[in-house]
Design a protein around this motif. Structure first.
Motif, PDB file in Angstrom:
ATOM      1  N   SER A   1      -2.808   2.640  -8.025  1.00 53.26           N
ATOM      2  CA  SER A   1      -3.699   1.882  -7.152  1.00 53.26           C
ATOM      3  C   SER A   1      -2.976   0.638  -6.630  1.00 53.26           C
ATOM      4  CB  SER A   1      -4.958   1.454  -7.912  1.00 53.26           C
ATOM      5  OG  SER A   1      -4.627   0.520  -8.929  1.00 53.26           O
ATOM      6  N   LEU A   2      -3.463   0.130  -5.520  1.00 54.27           N
ATOM      7  CA  LEU A   2      -2.861  -1.058  -4.909  1.00 54.27           C
ATOM      8  C   LEU A   2      -2.914  -2.249  -5.859  1.00 54.27           C
ATOM      9  CD1 LEU A   2      -1.607  -2.310  -2.362  1.00 54.27           C
ATOM     10  CD2 LEU A   2      -3.929  -2.740  -1.522  1.00 54.27           C
TER      11      LEU A   2
ATOM     12  N   ARG B   1       0.831  -1.202   0.000  1.00 56.18           N
ATOM     13  CA  ARG B   1       0.000   0.000   0.000  1.00 56.18           C
ATOM     14  C   ARG B   1       0.872   1.261   0.000  1.00 56.18           C
ATOM     15  NH1 ARG B   1      -5.222   0.366   0.800  1.00 56.18           N
ATOM     16  NH2 ARG B   1      -5.298  -1.768   1.610  1.00 56.18           N
ATOM     17  N   SER B   2       1.936   1.252   0.809  1.00 57.07           N
ATOM     18  CA  SER B   2       2.807   2.438   0.849  1.00 57.07           C
ATOM     19  C   SER B   2       3.592   2.585  -0.449  1.00 57.07           C
ATOM     20  CB  SER B   2       3.756   2.359   2.048  1.00 57.07           C
ATOM     21  OG  SER B   2       4.665   1.278   1.929  1.00 57.07           O
TER      22      SER B   2
END
Length: 212
Positions: free
Chosen positions: A41-42, A32-33
C-alpha cells in the motif's frame, strides 16, 4: 499483509524504486508507482521513507552496492597484481553490460539531484560514495597483497571513480565494448605501474682478495 522486519521492508521498497526508475525515469516515478511495483500500500512507502530525499539516497546506496559486491568477490589475490586489478575491473564491467539501464539510472539521479533545489547534496553524496568504495577496495587489495602506492589512496580512489564514471557513460552512449575493454587494460597498466617497487636488499660484500 505479513509483517516484515523494517530493514527488509526498506530493501524491498528500494529495489522496487530502482526497477520503477530504470523503467520510467526518475521524474516520472512516484511513491504510488513504487508501491505498485512492490505490491504494497502507498502508506507503507510513506512510513518507511520520510521524504523523497531519503528514498533517493537509499536508491543510490543500493545501486552502488549491487556492483561493488561483485567487485569485492572478484578482488582476491591472483598470480600477479595486474591480474588481480584487471579481474576487479572486469567484474564491474560485466555488471555494466548486464545492467545498462541501472547504470544509466545513476547518471539520471545525478542530474535530477543537481537540478532539484535542496537535493544537491544527494549528487555530492553519490560521488563521495564512489570514492569511498574505491578507497575500501584499494585498502583490501593492499592488505591482501602487501604493496605500497606512489600516490595517496584517496587520490587514486578519486581518479578511479572519475575514470569508471566517464568510461561507463561512454559505453552507454556509443556501445563500443571492444574499445571499453582496451581502455580498461590501459587503466589497469596505469594502476599497476603506481606500485612502489620493493627496495633491493643490501648488495653482497665484495670478497677481499688482497690477503690471498
Amino acid at each position: 499483509m505479513a509483517r516484515m522486519p523494517s530493514a527488509d521492508r526498506r530493501r524491498q521498497l528500494t529495489e522496487a524504486a530502482i526497477r520503477a526508475m530504470t523503467r520510467d525515469g526518475v521524474p516520472r516515478t512516484t511513491t504510488r508507482s513504487i508501491a505498485a511495483e512492490a505490491g504494497v500500500s502507498l502508506s507503507v512507502v510513506h512510513y518507511v521513507f520520510e521524504s523523497k530525499q531519503n528514498l533517493l539516497e537509499s536508491v543510490i546506496e543500493a545501486i552502488t552496492e549491487h556492483y561493488i559486491s561483485v567487485v569485492r568477490e572478484a578482488i582476491r589475490p591472483r598470480a600477479t597484481l595486474r591480474e588481480t586489478i584487471r579481474a576487479g575491473f572486469q567484474a564491474y564491467w560485466d555488471h555494466v553490460q548486464a545492467n545498462p539501464g541501472e547504470h544509466m539510472l545513476t547518471y539520471e539521479l545525478t542530474q535530477y539531484a543537481l537540478r532539484q533545489p535542496g537535493f544537491e547534496h544527494l549528487a555530492r553524496r553519490q560521488h563521495e560514495l564512489y570514492c569511498e568504495t574505491y578507497r575500501e577496495l584499494i585498502g583490501r587489495l593492499r592488505l591482501g597483497m602487501g604493496f605500497e602506492l606512489a600516490i595517496p589512496d584517496p587520490q587514486l580512489a578519486r581518479y578511479l571513480a572519475a575514470m569508471t564514471d566517464g568510461l561507463t557513460l561512454n559505453f552507454l552512449v556509443l556501445g563500443d565494448a571492444e574499445a571499453a575493454a582496451g581502455l580498461l587494460d590501459m587503466v589497469t597498466d596505469h594502476v599497476a605501474g603506481l606500485v612502489v617497487p620493493e627496495p633491493a636488499g643490501p648488495a653482497p660484500a665484495l670478497e677481499d682478495r688482497s690477503r690471498a
